[in-house]
Design a protein around this motif. Sequence first.
Motif, mmCIF file in Angstrom:
data_model
loop_
_atom_site.group_PDB
_atom_site.id
_atom_site.type_symbol
_atom_site.label_atom_id
_atom_site.label_comp_id
_atom_site.label_asym_id
_atom_site.label_seq_id
_atom_site.Cartn_x
_atom_site.Cartn_y
_atom_site.Cartn_z
ATOM 1 N N VAL A 201 2.647 -65.715 19.714
ATOM 2 C CA VAL A 201 1.679 -64.803 18.596
ATOM 3 C C VAL A 201 0.328 -65.182 18.708
ATOM 4 O O VAL A 201 -0.620 -64.428 18.357
ATOM 5 C CB VAL A 201 2.401 -65.077 17.002
ATOM 6 N N VAL A 202 -0.116 -66.485 19.167
ATOM 7 C CA VAL A 202 -1.644 -66.784 19.251
ATOM 8 C C VAL A 202 -2.077 -65.871 20.191
ATOM 9 O O VAL A 202 -3.326 -65.182 20.105
ATOM 10 C CB VAL A 202 -1.602 -68.363 19.461
ATOM 11 N N LYS A 203 -1.593 -65.821 21.583
ATOM 12 C CA LYS A 203 -1.725 -65.095 22.752
ATOM 13 C C LYS A 203 -2.070 -63.573 22.027
ATOM 14 O O LYS A 203 -3.121 -62.767 22.525
ATOM 15 C CB LYS A 203 -1.021 -65.360 23.838
ATOM 16 N N GLY A 204 -1.068 -63.257 21.404
ATOM 17 C CA GLY A 204 -1.299 -61.721 20.869
ATOM 18 C C GLY A 204 -2.213 -61.559 20.044
ATOM 19 O O GLY A 204 -2.922 -60.354 20.259
ATOM 20 N N VAL A 205 -2.483 -62.548 19.141
ATOM 21 C CA VAL A 205 -3.482 -62.308 18.159
ATOM 22 C C VAL A 205 -5.089 -62.400 18.859
ATOM 23 O O VAL A 205 -5.954 -61.343 18.796
ATOM 24 C CB VAL A 205 -3.559 -63.138 17.018
ATOM 25 N N VAL A 206 -5.255 -63.177 19.755
ATOM 26 C CA VAL A 206 -6.409 -63.323 20.678
ATOM 27 C C VAL A 206 -6.628 -62.137 21.396
ATOM 28 O O VAL A 206 -7.652 -61.283 21.459
ATOM 29 C CB VAL A 206 -6.348 -64.585 21.402
ATOM 30 N N ALA B 165 -5.457 -59.217 21.148
ATOM 31 C CA ALA B 165 -5.539 -57.909 20.420
ATOM 32 C C ALA B 165 -7.068 -57.709 19.727
ATOM 33 O O ALA B 165 -7.809 -56.818 19.653
ATOM 34 C CB ALA B 165 -4.470 -57.841 19.087
ATOM 35 N N ALA B 166 -7.652 -59.123 19.262
ATOM 36 C CA ALA B 166 -8.922 -59.000 18.917
ATOM 37 C C ALA B 166 -10.093 -58.837 19.941
ATOM 38 O O ALA B 166 -10.911 -58.463 19.456
ATOM 39 C CB ALA B 166 -9.086 -60.592 18.135
ATOM 40 N N PHE B 167 -9.761 -59.267 21.085
ATOM 41 C CA PHE B 167 -10.660 -59.400 22.102
ATOM 42 C C PHE B 167 -10.622 -58.312 23.146
ATOM 43 O O PHE B 167 -11.645 -57.883 23.817
ATOM 44 C CB PHE B 167 -11.012 -60.897 22.829
ATOM 45 N N HIS B 168 -9.752 -57.419 23.038
ATOM 46 C CA HIS B 168 -9.300 -56.610 24.273
ATOM 47 C C HIS B 168 -10.271 -55.556 24.307
ATOM 48 O O HIS B 168 -10.732 -55.110 25.537
ATOM 49 C CB HIS B 168 -8.076 -55.956 24.061
ATOM 50 N N ARG C 180 -16.757 -53.200 27.329
ATOM 51 C CA ARG C 180 -18.331 -53.379 26.799
ATOM 52 C C ARG C 180 -18.866 -54.414 27.938
ATOM 53 O O ARG C 180 -20.100 -53.985 28.214
ATOM 54 C CB ARG C 180 -18.234 -53.599 25.242
ATOM 55 N N ILE C 181 -18.549 -55.484 28.107
ATOM 56 C CA ILE C 181 -18.843 -56.645 28.779
ATOM 57 C C ILE C 181 -18.726 -56.605 30.327
ATOM 58 O O ILE C 181 -19.321 -57.104 31.222
ATOM 59 C CB ILE C 181 -18.666 -58.028 28.085
ATOM 60 N N GLY C 182 -17.518 -55.851 30.632
ATOM 61 C CA GLY C 182 -17.110 -55.698 31.998
ATOM 62 C C GLY C 182 -16.408 -57.147 32.582
ATOM 63 O O GLY C 182 -16.349 -57.222 33.891
ATOM 64 N N LEU C 183 -16.114 -57.545 31.469
ATOM 65 C CA LEU C 183 -15.225 -59.146 31.797
ATOM 66 C C LEU C 183 -14.044 -59.178 30.798
ATOM 67 O O LEU C 183 -14.520 -58.804 29.717
ATOM 68 C CB LEU C 183 -16.067 -60.351 32.029
ATOM 69 N N VAL C 184 -13.230 -59.925 31.141
ATOM 70 C CA VAL C 184 -12.203 -60.287 30.157
ATOM 71 C C VAL C 184 -12.993 -61.567 29.577
ATOM 72 O O VAL C 184 -13.502 -62.397 30.164
ATOM 73 C CB VAL C 184 -10.878 -60.769 30.678
ATOM 74 N N PRO C 185 -12.887 -61.361 28.049
ATOM 75 C CA PRO C 185 -13.444 -62.490 27.219
ATOM 76 C C PRO C 185 -12.856 -63.654 27.145
ATOM 77 O O PRO C 185 -11.453 -63.807 27.585
ATOM 78 C CB PRO C 185 -13.389 -61.959 25.759
ATOM 79 N N SER C 186 -13.673 -64.773 27.467
ATOM 80 C CA SER C 186 -13.050 -66.219 27.945
ATOM 81 C C SER C 186 -11.726 -66.555 26.734
ATOM 82 O O SER C 186 -10.819 -67.282 27.296
ATOM 83 C CB SER C 186 -14.070 -67.194 28.049
ATOM 84 N N PRO C 187 -11.852 -66.326 25.499
ATOM 85 C CA PRO C 187 -10.763 -66.430 24.744
ATOM 86 C C PRO C 187 -9.353 -65.887 25.479
ATOM 87 O O PRO C 187 -8.242 -66.756 25.057
ATOM 88 C CB PRO C 187 -10.995 -65.833 23.300
ATOM 89 N N ASP D 221 -14.580 -73.216 19.194
ATOM 90 C CA ASP D 221 -14.093 -72.400 20.869
ATOM 91 C C ASP D 221 -13.743 -71.006 20.538
ATOM 92 O O ASP D 221 -14.303 -70.499 21.399
ATOM 93 C CB ASP D 221 -13.143 -73.414 21.459
ATOM 94 N N ALA D 222 -13.028 -70.813 19.618
ATOM 95 C CA ALA D 222 -12.546 -69.414 19.596
ATOM 96 C C ALA D 222 -12.158 -69.192 17.932
ATOM 97 O O ALA D 222 -11.600 -69.813 17.487
ATOM 98 C CB ALA D 222 -11.445 -69.101 20.411
ATOM 99 N N ILE D 223 -12.387 -67.686 17.551
ATOM 100 C CA ILE D 223 -11.938 -67.306 16.145
ATOM 101 C C ILE D 223 -11.325 -65.998 16.461
ATOM 102 O O ILE D 223 -12.282 -65.157 17.015
ATOM 103 C CB ILE D 223 -12.844 -67.536 15.149
ATOM 104 N N ALA D 224 -10.246 -65.677 15.853
ATOM 105 C CA ALA D 224 -9.846 -64.060 16.182
ATOM 106 C C ALA D 224 -8.951 -63.770 15.035
ATOM 107 O O ALA D 224 -8.254 -64.514 14.686
ATOM 108 C CB ALA D 224 -8.771 -64.086 17.643
ATOM 109 N N VAL D 225 -9.149 -62.619 14.787
ATOM 110 C CA VAL D 225 -8.241 -61.908 13.733
ATOM 111 C C VAL D 225 -7.779 -60.704 14.145
ATOM 112 O O VAL D 225 -8.426 -59.844 14.860
ATOM 113 C CB VAL D 225 -9.440 -61.604 12.516
#
Length: 160
Positions: free
Chosen positions: A16-21, A23-26, A31-38, A77-81
């Motif tokens: 679920v941690v992976k799922g939230v991160v 979903a929040a960063f996908h 936009r940035i052309g890269l997978v966000p590091s989180p 290091d990371a925050i995701a909602v």
Amino acid sequence: MTDVLIRPAVAADVPVVKGVVDAAFHHYIERIGLVPSPMEGDHAANVDGGLVFVAEVGGVVRGVVVVLSEADHLYLDAIAVHPDAQGTGVGRALMVWVEGRARELGVGEVRLLTNAMMWENQKLYERYGYEVVERRLDGAYDRVHYRKVLPEALNSPAMG
């Protein structure tokens, strides 16, 4: 504001941690052309290391924060909602928790960074009183580094 319970993540929370991160960063990938590091973090190792805390609303994990304790600061290091919970107070609860955690650890500063293309995050951090320290390239990532000195901690023993 929604009632938010923040607790240490456990091994069973890793999916679920992976799922939230994710979903929040996908939405930033295009936009940035890269997978966000989180999204590329080793969530299992971070949970195992006691670095991950989850925000639950009604028993469901809606937010995640990853923090590293340093000698003189707490590194966010990371925050995701999860997008379904944005605007409900989960992010605010996590930000307040991070500052409280820094005080508990006896450090008077929180540091973090965000991608320069994540404008929404920059506005959010500035609204919470974080100041830009520098902007620099880190490999392929263009990052803006922030810090917040916690006024209540200015006279704490850890600050010298």
